[in-house]
Write an enzyme that holds these catalytic residues in place. Structure first.
Site, PDB file in Angstrom:
ATOM      1  N   GLN A 131       0.854  -1.191   0.000  1.00  0.00           N
ATOM      2  CA  GLN A 131       0.000   0.000   0.000  1.00  0.00           C
ATOM      3  C   GLN A 131       0.885   1.233   0.000  1.00  0.00           C
ATOM      4  OE1 GLN A 131      -2.307   0.495   3.577  1.00  0.00           O
ATOM      5  NE2 GLN A 131      -4.008   1.445   2.506  1.00  0.00           N
ATOM      6  N   SER A 134       0.342   6.633   2.663  1.00  0.00           N
ATOM      7  CA  SER A 134       0.863   7.649   3.579  1.00  0.00           C
ATOM      8  C   SER A 134       2.120   8.321   3.033  1.00  0.00           C
ATOM      9  CB  SER A 134       1.183   7.029   4.936  1.00  0.00           C
ATOM     10  OG  SER A 134       0.018   6.531   5.555  1.00  0.00           O
ATOM     11  N   SER A 166       4.158  -1.050   4.360  1.00  0.00           N
ATOM     12  CA  SER A 166       4.412  -2.407   4.844  1.00  0.00           C
ATOM     13  C   SER A 166       4.740  -3.340   3.681  1.00  0.00           C
ATOM     14  CB  SER A 166       3.198  -2.951   5.595  1.00  0.00           C
ATOM     15  OG  SER A 166       2.900  -2.142   6.710  1.00  0.00           O
ATOM     16  N   GLU A 249      -9.529  -2.977   4.172  1.00  0.00           N
ATOM     17  CA  GLU A 249      -8.435  -3.170   5.126  1.00  0.00           C
ATOM     18  C   GLU A 249      -8.976  -3.236   6.552  1.00  0.00           C
ATOM     19  OE1 GLU A 249      -4.117  -1.198   6.278  1.00  0.00           O
ATOM     20  OE2 GLU A 249      -5.702   0.110   5.512  1.00  0.00           O
ATOM     21  N   GLU A 404      -7.608   7.557  16.538  1.00  0.00           N
ATOM     22  CA  GLU A 404      -8.267   8.858  16.638  1.00  0.00           C
ATOM     23  C   GLU A 404      -9.099   9.144  15.387  1.00  0.00           C
ATOM     24  OE1 GLU A 404      -5.089   8.574  19.490  1.00  0.00           O
ATOM     25  OE2 GLU A 404      -5.103   8.254  17.330  1.00  0.00           O
TER      26      GLU A 404
END
Length: 443
Positions: A131, A134, A166, A249, A404
């Site tokens: 993936q 980010s 990852s 996911e 969060e």
């Protein structure tokens, strides 16, 4: 007139009947898988040959429809299938992030040609995926990404940097989010690409973690190339595509799915040419995943199986795991029924629950082992497996979307609480990046 007690008894009887029916269906599935394995398991086949055979039978992702390469079974069927393969002594179906996220995203948003080209190699374990979402400046605020994709004839040219990717070094393709338009609001100018990693312009560097491992990586993209027909979901539709990927996911993680995959899929995993029987005897390196069965066995080995504190925590963990599976089934049902917001919220709840499961599992392991459980190395208790799991459990609050962020999603989409203020949300992202102020923003 029925009483509250009568209603409770009826509800209990219905739940018991449903549980019995479910156990019966799973028992029937186990028998079907065992019969198939008795006829087809051949340890002399190569891993690649075996995985192709398993995929053709629909056992890799049995929850998919037959047309998609599955068997049209409930979501939880995958766990039963894998457990039955393991008990039989056969090499389990391939796993990996491609199976968890890329394949279902492409099945949902891809063209027939994209599905035919990308999904079978995932189901057959021939290619691994990672993936690429980010960035150093776009983590929780993922829509703030600045990796850019520029159209050049029948291809896109990619420049930017990704981080916390990852298994990128083991992957063949990446699920890439890149900005294709800086002159629209930031959520509107993003696109989702299938990026081939083995090409000039892609540099992958490992990031060493406190566990001693390097699961995460940073990826540098310098004029990397993506063919135009590997843009999935349409230009500018990447935010919706990204949320589709994240939904799969989070529901997969929340259900406790074996998304890591062992042995790893793809040629870089180094097992496709092995005999399937030899690969079935391989064991994953001691690391981050602690199962409920691991903890029960550990408690028995160390004479803590009758300890009321340990038993109470194990019972709580069992409940968390069962609810997580039910939650994943509910998320899929809500999404299939057209309620995408409810599906996303349930997926976020599942992700939060999996954080709780991961941390509690690591905590129980150290409770059983005591201070010695923090030691690492081959001479440590369980070869340091539970110490490593305890350290890695901290990451569960971050990967797949921070807790969060998940709580914000639940608050806004389920509880109806107001969104956090975002004055730049509707402004062209180029203006936001350069700190430009419109005339009507100065009042």
């Amino acid at each position: 007139m029925s009483t509250a007690a009568d209603d409770a008894n009826d509800a209990t009887a219905a739940a018991t009947a449903a549980a019995a029916a479910d156990e019966g269906s799973q028992g029937g599935l186990r028998a079907e898988v065992e019969a198939w394995l008795a006829e087809h398991w051949d340890p002399e086949l190569s891993v690649e040959q075996w995985w192709r055979l398993v995929a053709a039978a629909g056992w890799v992702a049995p929850h998919l429809t037959v047309e998609q390469g599955g068997r049209g079974l409930p979501q939880r069927a995958g766990r039963t299938v894998r457990a039955t393969f393991a008990a039989f002594g056969a090499l389990q179906p391939p796993g990996g992030l491609g199976l968890l996220m890329a394949a279902p995203t492409i099945l949902t948003l891809g063209t027939p040609e994209q599905i035919a080209r990308h999904v079978p190699p995932i189901l057959e374990g021939r290619l691994g995926w990672c993936q690429l979402f980010s960035e150093p400046g776009a983590g929780s605020d993922l829509a703030g990404l600045t990796t850019r994709a520029e159209r050049d004839g029948d291809r896109w040219i990619i420049n930017g940097q990704k981080v916390w990717s990852s298994q990128a070094r083991e992957a063949d393709y990446g699920m890439l989010l890149a900005r294709t338009d800086f002159d629209v609001p930031k959520h509107a100018g993003i696109s989702w690409f299938a990026l081939k990693l083995d090409q000039p312009g892609v540099t992958i560097r490992p990031l060493r973690e406190m566990t001693g491992d390097a699961v995460f990586n940073e990826v540098f993209l310098d004029n990397a190339v993506v063919p135009a027909d590997d843009l999935v979901g349409g230009a500018g539709n990447g935010w919706m595509a990204a949320n589709t990927t994240l939904h799969f996911e989070r529901t997969g993680i929340g259900a406790g799915g074996a998304h890591a995959g062992f042995p790893p899929p793809g040629p870089k995993g180094g097992v496709l040419g092995l005999k399937a029987g030899d690969a079935a005897r391989l064991r994953p390196p001691e690391g981050m995943v602690v199962t409920f069965a691991d903890l029960v066995e550990l408690a028995r080995e160390h004479g803590r199986a009758d300890d009321p504190a340990i038993r109470e925590k194990l019972a709580r963990l069992h409940c968390y795991l069962q609810v997580g599976q039910w939650n994943a089934v509910r998320a899929k049902a809500e999404a299939a029924g057209g309620d995408a917001a409810a599906g996303a919220s349930i997926a976020s709840t599942g992700k939060i629950a999996q954080t709780r499961i991961t941390k509690l599992s690591a905590e129980i392991g150290l409770d059983i082992l005591g201070a010695g459980g923090l030691l690492a190395g081959p001479d440590a208790a369980a070869s340091g497996k539970f110490a490593k799991a305890f350290l890695f459990a901290r990451a569960s609050s971050i990967y797949g979307g921070t807790d969060e962020i998940q709580r914000n999603i639940v608050a806004e989409r389920t509880l109806g609480l107001p969104r956090e203020p975002s004055p730049d949300r509707k402004r062209p992202y180029r203006e936001v990046l350069h700190g430009l102020t419109r005339r009507d923003d100065t009042s």
